[in-house]
Design a protein around this motif. Structure first.
Motif, PDB file in Angstrom:
ATOM      1  N   LEU A 704       0.828  -1.213   0.000  1.00  3.82           N
ATOM      2  CA  LEU A 704       0.000   0.000   0.000  1.00  3.82           C
ATOM      3  C   LEU A 704       0.863   1.264   0.000  1.00  3.82           C
ATOM      4  O   LEU A 704       0.485   2.279  -0.563  1.00  3.82           O
ATOM      5  CB  LEU A 704      -0.929   0.014   1.223  1.00  3.82           C
ATOM      6  CG  LEU A 704      -1.926  -1.140   1.316  1.00  3.82           C
ATOM      7  CD1 LEU A 704      -2.774  -1.009   2.576  1.00  3.82           C
ATOM      8  CD2 LEU A 704      -2.832  -1.172   0.083  1.00  3.82           C
ATOM      9  N   MET A 709       3.968   9.101  -2.261  1.00  4.88           N
ATOM     10  CA  MET A 709       2.624   9.635  -1.991  1.00  4.88           C
ATOM     11  C   MET A 709       2.046   9.022  -0.713  1.00  4.88           C
ATOM     12  O   MET A 709       1.196   9.622  -0.068  1.00  4.88           O
ATOM     13  CB  MET A 709       1.689   9.340  -3.162  1.00  4.88           C
ATOM     14  CG  MET A 709       2.023  10.129  -4.414  1.00  4.88           C
ATOM     15  SD  MET A 709       1.829  11.918  -4.194  1.00  4.88           S
ATOM     16  CE  MET A 709       0.055  12.069  -4.400  1.00  4.88           C
ATOM     17  N   ASP A 710       2.494   7.803  -0.391  1.00  4.51           N
ATOM     18  CA  ASP A 710       1.942   7.139   0.788  1.00  4.51           C
ATOM     19  C   ASP A 710       2.995   6.732   1.809  1.00  4.51           C
ATOM     20  O   ASP A 710       2.652   6.372   2.929  1.00  4.51           O
ATOM     21  CB  ASP A 710       1.148   5.893   0.360  1.00  4.51           C
ATOM     22  CG  ASP A 710      -0.161   6.279  -0.304  1.00  4.51           C
ATOM     23  OD1 ASP A 710      -0.963   6.966   0.352  1.00  4.51           O
ATOM     24  OD2 ASP A 710      -0.367   5.938  -1.480  1.00  4.51           O
ATOM     25  N   TYR A 711       4.273   6.733   1.417  1.00  4.48           N
ATOM     26  CA  TYR A 711       5.346   6.431   2.354  1.00  4.48           C
ATOM     27  C   TYR A 711       5.983   7.755   2.744  1.00  4.48           C
ATOM     28  O   TYR A 711       6.596   8.426   1.913  1.00  4.48           O
ATOM     29  CB  TYR A 711       6.376   5.493   1.716  1.00  4.48           C
ATOM     30  CG  TYR A 711       7.403   5.002   2.704  1.00  4.48           C
ATOM     31  CD1 TYR A 711       7.198   3.828   3.410  1.00  4.48           C
ATOM     32  CD2 TYR A 711       8.565   5.743   2.954  1.00  4.48           C
ATOM     33  CE1 TYR A 711       8.141   3.386   4.341  1.00  4.48           C
ATOM     34  CE2 TYR A 711       9.489   5.307   3.880  1.00  4.48           C
ATOM     35  CZ  TYR A 711       9.282   4.128   4.570  1.00  4.48           C
ATOM     36  OH  TYR A 711      10.197   3.697   5.490  1.00  4.48           O
TER      37      TYR A 711
END
Lengths: 788, 261
Positions: A704, A709-711
């Protein structure tokens, strides 16, 4: 007055001239004549049976040179593991084959299935899309406890289970430890997760394979922290190329943090394919590929218990850890949760009885291996969290509880098989108390509260084992390599030196700090010394840079080689001055005869070595070049005390780090500025782990957090100005420089300070039931804890 | 990235004509589209750049409204929308300097990312989205995550904002992307308060009507103290649960009101 050269001075980093002006020579800057480009077709599912890989249509696409699948690697070895663990029953760990390209099954998202070589990268990508894959998806296993439960899906069908090993340490102490818990006046217990991280060095991995048909020589350019180790592992275990026919070059390396230690399938592939295609082939990882193919770090789930007597003395410690290996064993993965973790569980404390159990588990995730600190952050985090929790439960000051249990006499043999040579834990705690202005905390807390914020203070200690490692010891522990270091010092006729070291900088500033050491020994200008590293054809042998070992081990090898140089130069000087060898002194680049005014300059002696007209040819050879291999007698044991102050916004759960102080004992310091930088960077990464970074898979094994953008990587405004001190120095007793290593300390010492501080802040608001929050301490998690 | 044709027309009419072909795609600042194409997740056959069209540039005050050209960059809005400070402030905090210098208002509104800032500003400002073909009220324009009232080939040529009496935007950033985890734009107009929320909902930007009603009666942070949102419609992901986002909407609304009042 601060020195301006030599040991203890802080000259600016000479390598920064090229790094900061865009003139670095990184692997991706290298383009071989006639090179083709590699694109790996990677699995987008976590677990599946590979029924067929049909490359017929893809091979006919424009620009395609050749497409490789596992079928092309028959007879080629798997990617090897460099460390074998023996479990608590005396059995060897389960060690699955790790094919270069997926064989029969895919086992994690990102595993390479096929590789397309084409005239351009875009053509390679186009062709990869035309490969017809028939994969039958299987259920994935991601959770470690589920993976070792009865009836779990197996990552490797040929292994008995997903359990790599069940390690007990020290197994003989198990019953005594259990008894101590029975007898304890108080037991504090804590369950926690050490979150999985993605290293994300600024420079992604790159590999370029070359082959010379006329000489049968292979060459690999790779972004490695240890090119010699890659040469050995890849040459001997994967491709069957002897060292003298294989050159591995790592030019400037843009950060590694451990993830560039390991030998990767892509390196073996490019070397293999260059020969198969008879042309250079180049692979540059995209950032997206890096997220799913660079070895990840940490990922432990732990239960830790601390037993205390009625006087609050620690009497025993017991831990139960599940360590994620991912789908395959990366190069040093088995050693991280065991010998780099269990041996550190004593920390700074004289706990007499310790038992560590570690279950290493295969899952359908990217392999996990060493990441800045490697096992030691995991040990420090759980220990310093449980000590903090114990202090709260007992209603005692957490610093006083630590001090009461400090080891104070050295050398100290821990119950977990290591012997600390030196340290002074009270001294670093005293220094921390001063630089962190702990006495001013209450006033600062009042100011925060008046501002609607919660303020918390977290303090902790750490100890680490660096300078790895004595080869005979690690051999007994399962290492399939020695851990010495080598150096060759070549003195040129006109007096300049070239030092070829097996340590390899990936940002640490070796080209600046190493010459400081040698310049001091001879008494010459640092500008006369050049450091050569990162090329197996230039450096005799090297075990590389990791485990904060470069100065302690590589630097010691340099010192030994330089001592040989000086000894020979003294013989030459004695001859020139018609004196006895024993009477020659070297100071400030001049050889003199003790008690006389006779002297010859360094350059006169070096010239004589190469123009031996007036020279003791009957006793010594011309030339001035010496090599030394240094094998350390022990680990080194840097230690320190850290303090973090946070403000928590109770409305949103957002944490801001207001102050961070670090008092470290690194033994002797060569370049204080570089040490500051190492500590700053380490703390930044530790704060990243504590507050921001989390590598997350869903239950199907999909990553995920697969991009920035997400880490969440720490940014400049996520960290405060640090207060760093390393004036507490208890020099290492067993290496010639008395140095201990500073590369990992910040990342080891900082996560518990941050979490301790946040828990303190929440407790100050009356949330006394909040005794732990798992990292990363995202605003949402803190808000949930505040409203639990 | 796959190959594509590229055109850079100098008039809206030429751009509309260029977009008529199959799979042609308008290109604003490219801050979403280009990375998507690089990942091969989008493959337009033709890109029509809107950055060379003079009539889509400029920020102009006309009475009670402020019109921003569809191709104006975030940095230019930040610098030039001085008549609408809350809008300028919001634009000055989108992404990073590179994003602000390339990204455009038209591109952002056409993409309608559920975490983008401009949709909240447009909705709270009762803006009118002006296209080559018509004018669309913001209330009709946003139709869900990445979904708008735009027809294929329709170009946002400008956006007319009603400049409110008072306004403020509060953004709580997602720590990795620094998009809005929750962003709330509060605007007090002569005919009522509008509260627009981005980042929080599975349906994209929305108006929080209960808060608007409460603020119409009393434009103070205290007025919405007791109000809560139903978490079931919120986004829940690794950066925050549905409940956390619903809570943050309240916090950010209060802060925006306090800052605007």
């Amino acid at each position: 007055m601060p020195k301006d050269s030599g040991i203890g001075a802080s000259p600016k980093r000479r390598e920064d001239v090229r790094f900061l002006t865009g003139n670095g020579n990184y692997t991706d800057d290298i383009n071989a004549h006639g090179q083709a480009y590699v694109h790996f077709l990677r699995s987008d599912i976590a677990h599946g049976t590979l029924n067929s890989v049909d490359t017929t249509a893809a091979a006919a696409m424009p620009g395609v040179v050749r497409i490789f699948t596992a079928a092309d690697f028959e007879g080629v070895g798997g990617v090897p593991c460099g460390w074998e663990i023996t479990d608590r029953h005396g059995n060897a760990m389960q060690e699955p084959k790790h094919p270069v390209l997926a064989e029969g099954k895919v086992r994690h998202v990102g595993e390479p299935i096929a590789a397309v070589i084409a005239e351009s990268l875009e053509q390679a990508r186009d062709a990869a899309e035309a490969i017809d894959l028939d994969i039958e998806e299987l259920p994935a296993v991601v959770d470690m406890k589920a993976a070792v439960a009865e009836g779990s899906v197996k990552v490797h069908d040929d292994l008995t289970s997903n359990l790599c090993y069940d390690w007990g340490f020290v197994e003989e102490n198990r019953e005594a430890v259990n008894q101590a818990f029975q007898d304890a006046a108080h037991v504090t217990s804590l369950e926690l997760v050490n979150n999985r991280l993605v290293a994300n060095p600024m420079e992604p991995r790159v590999a370029i394979g070359e082959y010379n048909r006329s000489t049968d020589d292979s060459k690999l350019y790779t972004t490695s922290q240890n090119p010699h180790v890659i040469r050995l592992l890849m040459g001997a275990f994967v491709l069957g190329i002897p060292e003298h026919k294989l050159q591995v070059v790592s030019p400037d390396v843009g950060g590694g943090f451990g993830t560039k230690i390991f030998h990767y399938a892509e390196e073996a592939f490019c070397t293999f394919a260059a020969k198969a295609c008879n042309r250079p082939v180049k692979w540059t990882s995209s950032r997206s590929e890096a997220f799913m193919s660079d070895a990840h770090g940490r990922d432990h789930v732990t239960k830790i218990e601390l037993a205390l007597d009625a006087d609050n003395n620690f009497t025993a410690l017991r831990t139960d850890t599940y360590a994620n290996m991912g789908a395959y064993l990366s190069t040093f993965a088995p050693s991280v949760p065991t010998w780099l973790h269990g041996t550190l569980m004593a920390g700074n404390y004289k706990t007499p009885l310790i038992y560590v159990n570690v279950k290493a588990v295969f899952t359908n995730t990217v392999p996990v291996d060493a990441y800045r600190g490697a096992g030691r952050p995991e040990a420090t985090f759980q220990l310093e969290r449980v000590v903090d929790k114990a202090a709260r439960e007992l209603g005692v000051d957490p610093i006083a509880l630590r001090r009461q249990n400090f080891i104070t006499e050295f050398p100290y043999a821990t119950p977990v098989a290591v012997e600390y040579d030196t340290g002074d834990y009270h001294a670093t705690m005293d220094k921390l108390t001063e630089i962190a202005d702990l006495s001013g905390f209450d006033a600062r807390r009042k100011a925060s509260v008046a501002n609607g914020k919660l303020r918390g203070l977290g303090v902790n200690c750490y100890i680490e084992a660096c300078g790895i490692a004595p080869s005979n010891l690690v051999g007994q522990l399962g290492a399939r390599a020695g851990l010495y270091e080598s150096a060759t010092v070549r003195v040129n006729a006109t007096g300049g030196l070239v030092v070829m070291t097996g340590s390899h900088s990936h940002g640490q500033g070796h080209e600046t700090s190493f010459p400081q050491v040698i310049a001091d020994m001879i008494g010459i200008d640092e500008g006369m010394i050049e450091i050569v590293h990162g090329d197996t054809s230039k450096v005799p042998m090297g075990m590389g840079t990791y485990g904060s070992r470069s100065l302690a081990v590589g630097g010691s090898a340099m010192v030994r080689a330089t001592e040989k140089i000086i000894a020979k130069a003294k013989k030459i000087a004695a001859h020139l001055m018609e004196a006895a060898d024993a009477d020659i002194e070297l100071k400030d680049g001049e050889f003199s005869v003790a008690g006389t005014d006779k002297s010859v300059a360094w350059g006169d002696v070096t010239l004589a070595a190469y123009v031996p007209h007036n020279y003791p040819l009957e006793d010594i050879e011309p030339g001035l070049e010496e090599t030394a291999f240094y094998d350390p007698a022990n680990f080194t044991y840097p230690s320190g005390a850290y303090a973090c102050e946070v403000e928590v916004d109770p409305d949103t759960g957002k944490v801001s780090i207001e102050r961070f102080s670090a008092a470290d004992d690194f033994g002797n310091i060569v370049n204080p500025m570089i040490v500051d930088g190492q500590v700053h960077g380490g703390i930044g990464q530790g704060i990243g782990q504590a507050l921001l970074e989390g590598c997350v898979y869903d239950e199907d094994g999909q990553l995920l957090s697969a991009s920035f953008m997400d880490y969440a990587m720490p940014r400049a405004d996520d960290v405060p100005f640090y207060s760093v001190d390393h004036s507490c120095q208890t020099p290492c007793t067993h290496n010639p420089l008395g140095v201990k290593g500073c590369g990992e300390a910040g990342a080891i010492g900082s996560p518990p300070s941050v979490v301790n501080a946040v828990v303190d802040a929440l407790q100050s608001a009356g949330k006394t039931d909040v005794t732990h929050i798992d990292m990363p301490l995202s605003p949402g998690r803190i808000w949930a804890a505040l409203n639990s | 990235m796959y190959n594509f044709e590229f055109e850079k027309p100098s008039t809206v009419a030429d751009a509309v004509a260029a977009l008529a072909g199959d799979e042609a795609q308008a290109l604003g600042g490219g801050q979403t589209l280009i990375p998507t194409m690089k990942q091969r997740l989008a493959s337009p056959s033709k890109l029509v750049s809107l950055s060379g069209i003079a009539e889509m540039q400029g920020v102009q005050r006309e009475g009670a409204s402020l019109t921003v050209g569809g191709a104006v960059s975030h940095a230019d809005v930040a610098a030039q929308a001085t008549d609408y400070p809350a809008l300028a402030e919001m634009a000055g905090h989108i992404g990073d300097p590179a994003v602000r210098n390339r990204g455009t208002i038209g591109g952002s509104l056409a993409n309608n990312d559920p975490s983008a800032d401009y949709p909240a500003a447009a909705l709270a400002s009762a803006a009118t989205v002006v296209t080559n073909a018509r004018e669309i009220a913001a209330d009709d324009y946003f139709q869900g995550m990445f979904d708008t009232a735009l027809e294929d080939g329709e170009i946002i040529t400008g956006v007319k904002f009603s400049v409110p009496q008072a306004a403020n935007y509060q953004k709580f950033v997602q720590p990795a992307s620094r998009f809005a985890l929750v962003g709330v734009f509060v605007a007090k107009h002569a005919d009522g308060v509008r509260v627009a929320v981005t980042g929080a909902s599975e349906e994209g930007v929305f108006r929080w009507s209960e808060a608007e009603a409460a603020l119409d009666a009393d434009f103070s942070a205290d007025a919405i103290a007791g109000l809560t949102l139903d978490p079931s419609d919120m986004i829940g992901d690794l950066h925050g649960t549905k409940e956390y986002r619903a809570h943050l909407v309240g916090v950010m609304t209060k802060r925006a009101v306090a800052a605007a009042a």
